[in-house]
Scaffold this active site. Sequence first.
Site, PDB file in Angstrom:
ATOM      1  N   ALA A 156       0.805  -1.219   0.000  1.00  0.00           N
ATOM      2  CA  ALA A 156       0.000   0.000   0.000  1.00  0.00           C
ATOM      3  C   ALA A 156       0.847   1.283   0.000  1.00  0.00           C
ATOM      4  O   ALA A 156       0.412   2.312  -0.525  1.00  0.00           O
ATOM      5  CB  ALA A 156      -0.932  -0.014   1.202  1.00  0.00           C
TER       6      ALA A 156
ATOM      7  N   HIS B 276      -3.861  -9.659  -4.027  1.00  0.00           N
ATOM      8  CA  HIS B 276      -5.113  -9.414  -3.298  1.00  0.00           C
ATOM      9  C   HIS B 276      -6.253  -8.975  -4.214  1.00  0.00           C
ATOM     10  O   HIS B 276      -7.236  -8.413  -3.757  1.00  0.00           O
ATOM     11  CB  HIS B 276      -4.868  -8.397  -2.176  1.00  0.00           C
ATOM     12  CG  HIS B 276      -3.949  -8.914  -1.115  1.00  0.00           C
ATOM     13  ND1 HIS B 276      -3.253  -8.116  -0.240  1.00  0.00           N
ATOM     14  CD2 HIS B 276      -3.602 -10.190  -0.780  1.00  0.00           C
ATOM     15  CE1 HIS B 276      -2.523  -8.879   0.571  1.00  0.00           C
ATOM     16  NE2 HIS B 276      -2.714 -10.115   0.257  1.00  0.00           N
TER      17      HIS B 276
ATOM     18  N   THR C  50       5.748  -1.579   1.889  1.00  0.00           N
ATOM     19  CA  THR C  50       4.947  -2.590   2.585  1.00  0.00           C
ATOM     20  C   THR C  50       5.504  -2.823   3.984  1.00  0.00           C
ATOM     21  O   THR C  50       6.725  -2.893   4.162  1.00  0.00           O
ATOM     22  CB  THR C  50       4.878  -3.928   1.800  1.00  0.00           C
ATOM     23  OG1 THR C  50       4.267  -4.921   2.624  1.00  0.00           O
ATOM     24  CG2 THR C  50       6.232  -4.418   1.314  1.00  0.00           C
TER      25      THR C  50
ATOM     26  N   ASN D 182      11.346   1.504   2.352  1.00  0.00           N
ATOM     27  CA  ASN D 182      10.143   1.744   3.146  1.00  0.00           C
ATOM     28  C   ASN D 182      10.403   2.939   4.056  1.00  0.00           C
ATOM     29  O   ASN D 182      11.544   3.188   4.434  1.00  0.00           O
ATOM     30  CB  ASN D 182       9.800   0.501   3.984  1.00  0.00           C
ATOM     31  CG  ASN D 182       8.314   0.368   4.219  1.00  0.00           C
ATOM     32  OD1 ASN D 182       7.546   0.350   3.261  1.00  0.00           O
ATOM     33  ND2 ASN D 182       7.894   0.281   5.462  1.00  0.00           N
TER      34      ASN D 182
HETATM   35  P1  NAD Z   1       0.662  -1.339   5.202  1.00  0.00           P
HETATM   36  O1  NAD Z   1      -0.297  -0.217   5.352  1.00  0.00           O
HETATM   37  O2  NAD Z   1       0.675  -2.402   6.235  1.00  0.00           O
HETATM   38  O3  NAD Z   1       2.145  -0.776   5.139  1.00  0.00           O
HETATM   39  C1  NAD Z   1       2.509   0.258   4.277  1.00  0.00           C
HETATM   40  C2  NAD Z   1       3.979   0.556   4.531  1.00  0.00           C
HETATM   41  O4  NAD Z   1       4.399   1.483   3.554  1.00  0.00           O
HETATM   42  C3  NAD Z   1       4.256   1.174   5.899  1.00  0.00           C
HETATM   43  O5  NAD Z   1       5.304   0.454   6.507  1.00  0.00           O
HETATM   44  C4  NAD Z   1       4.667   2.616   5.590  1.00  0.00           C
HETATM   45  O6  NAD Z   1       5.686   3.085   6.440  1.00  0.00           O
HETATM   46  C5  NAD Z   1       5.165   2.504   4.174  1.00  0.00           C
HETATM   47  N1  NAD Z   1       4.946   3.699   3.354  1.00  0.00           N
HETATM   48  C6  NAD Z   1       3.824   4.455   3.254  1.00  0.00           C
HETATM   49  N2  NAD Z   1       3.976   5.409   2.326  1.00  0.00           N
HETATM   50  C7  NAD Z   1       5.227   5.253   1.824  1.00  0.00           C
HETATM   51  C8  NAD Z   1       5.974   5.934   0.833  1.00  0.00           C
HETATM   52  N3  NAD Z   1       5.466   6.958   0.169  1.00  0.00           N
HETATM   53  N4  NAD Z   1       7.237   5.514   0.569  1.00  0.00           N
HETATM   54  C9  NAD Z   1       7.785   4.459   1.255  1.00  0.00           C
HETATM   55  N5  NAD Z   1       7.117   3.784   2.212  1.00  0.00           N
HETATM   56  C10 NAD Z   1       5.845   4.164   2.478  1.00  0.00           C
HETATM   57  O7  NAD Z   1       0.445  -1.941   3.749  1.00  0.00           O
HETATM   58  P2  NAD Z   1       0.725  -3.399   3.183  1.00  0.00           P
HETATM   59  O8  NAD Z   1       1.974  -3.956   3.769  1.00  0.00           O
HETATM   60  O9  NAD Z   1       0.597  -3.308   1.718  1.00  0.00           O
HETATM   61  O10 NAD Z   1      -0.474  -4.282   3.753  1.00  0.00           O
HETATM   62  C11 NAD Z   1      -1.756  -3.776   3.830  1.00  0.00           C
HETATM   63  C12 NAD Z   1      -2.832  -4.462   3.013  1.00  0.00           C
HETATM   64  O11 NAD Z   1      -3.696  -3.422   2.659  1.00  0.00           O
HETATM   65  C13 NAD Z   1      -2.416  -5.068   1.724  1.00  0.00           C
HETATM   66  O12 NAD Z   1      -2.876  -6.343   1.769  1.00  0.00           O
HETATM   67  C14 NAD Z   1      -3.160  -4.310   0.642  1.00  0.00           C
HETATM   68  O13 NAD Z   1      -3.900  -5.225  -0.135  1.00  0.00           O
HETATM   69  C15 NAD Z   1      -4.165  -3.465   1.343  1.00  0.00           C
HETATM   70  N6  NAD Z   1      -4.300  -2.053   0.894  1.00  0.00           N
HETATM   71  C16 NAD Z   1      -4.170  -1.734  -0.422  1.00  0.00           C
HETATM   72  C17 NAD Z   1      -4.263  -0.417  -0.823  1.00  0.00           C
HETATM   73  C18 NAD Z   1      -4.115  -0.095  -2.292  1.00  0.00           C
HETATM   74  O14 NAD Z   1      -4.491  -0.900  -3.136  1.00  0.00           O
HETATM   75  N7  NAD Z   1      -3.545   1.050  -2.632  1.00  0.00           N
HETATM   76  C19 NAD Z   1      -4.476   0.594   0.103  1.00  0.00           C
HETATM   77  C20 NAD Z   1      -4.638   0.229   1.453  1.00  0.00           C
HETATM   78  C21 NAD Z   1      -4.526  -1.107   1.844  1.00  0.00           C
END
Ligand code: NAD
Length: 241
Positions: free
Chosen positions: A21, A120, A193, A216
Site C-alpha cells: 500500500a 489481493h 509494505t 520503506n
Molecule cells: P501497510 O499499510 O501495512 O504498510 C505500508 C507501509 O508502507 C508502511 O510500513 C509505511 O511506512 C510505508 N509507506 C507508506 N507510504 C510510503 C511511501 N510513500 N514511501 C515508502 N514507504 C511508504 O500496507 P501493506 O503492507 O501493503 O499491507 C496492507 C494491506 O492493505 C495489503 O494487503 C493491501 O492489499 C491493502 N491495501 C491496499 C491499498 C491499495 O491498493 N492502494 C491501500 C490500502 C490497503
Amino acid sequence: MNRELKEIILQSSNIVFFGGAGVSTESNIPDFRSEEGLYRAKNKYGYSPEQMLSHSFYKKHTNLFFKYYKENMIFANAQPNDAHISLAKLEKEGRLKAVVTQNIDGLHQKAGSVKVHELHGSVHRNYCERCGKFYDMGYISNADNCEEDVPHCTCGAVIKPDVVLYEEPLNENTLRAAISAISKADTLIVGGTSLLVYPAAQLIDFFQGKTLVLINKTATPYDSRANLLIYDSIGKAMKYE
Ligand code: NAD
C-alpha cells in the site's frame, strides 16, 4: 533515483518488484499502517478495518461492507506516481520481469506495467455471485446500480469485488506465478509494505538471487536481510529517468 539503487538496477537483468500500500500513498491512496493510514483513522462504524473487510462481515453486513469499501478502497481519480511510472519503464527496458503487488488499485497497469501479479485482487474486477457476469469499477460505484450501497447484477444477485478479503485464501494461480517470478529474480526490490500481512510477506523467502533491496519509510521485520535498505519515499527513491 537513489544512487546505489541505480547501480544495482543497471547490473541486473531479472528484477522483480514486490510492493504494498505504501507504493500508492503518493497517489493519495491511504495505506493501512502509516500515521494517516486507515487503521489509525477513527472508524465511524465501530468496527476495525480487518472486521469490515472480512468475508464474514461481507456476508453478514453486506450493505455496511460496501459503504466502507466504496469510501476507503475505491479511488477512481488516482493517478500513478513516480514509483509506478519507473517500474513500467524498467519493464519496457527488459530489466524488470514482474511486479508482485498486494495493492488492489490497478495503478501499476495504469502506469503501463504489463506483468503484474495482484495477490489481493483488484477493485477493477467485480463478478456476479450467481451468474459470474463481469462488472467494472464504474458500475459498482454508480448508486443507480445499487440498493443501499449493494451493487446488483442484471440477474438480481449481488456483485462481489474480486478482492481477497480477510478469511479468504489467495488465488492459487496468482500465488504460483508470483513465487515463480520471485524465485527466478536476480534482484528483488521490496517497497512500500510493512511486511506484516501473511501469507504475502512470506514471498520474500522464495528469493534466491543476489541483491535484496528494501525501500520503506519505516522499519520492517525483514530489514536485516536487505543488501540495500532505504528509509525514504518510494517515489523519490525509485524515480528513474
Ligand atoms: P501497510 O499499510 O501495512 O504498510 C505500508 C507501509 O508502507 C508502511 O510500513 C509505511 O511506512 C510505508 N509507506 C507508506 N507510504 C510510503 C511511501 N510513500 N514511501 C515508502 N514507504 C511508504 O500496507 P501493506 O503492507 O501493503 O499491507 C496492507 C494491506 O492493505 C495489503 O494487503 C493491501 O492489499 C491493502 N491495501 C491496499 C491499498 C491499495 O491498493 N492502494 C491501500 C490500502 C490497503
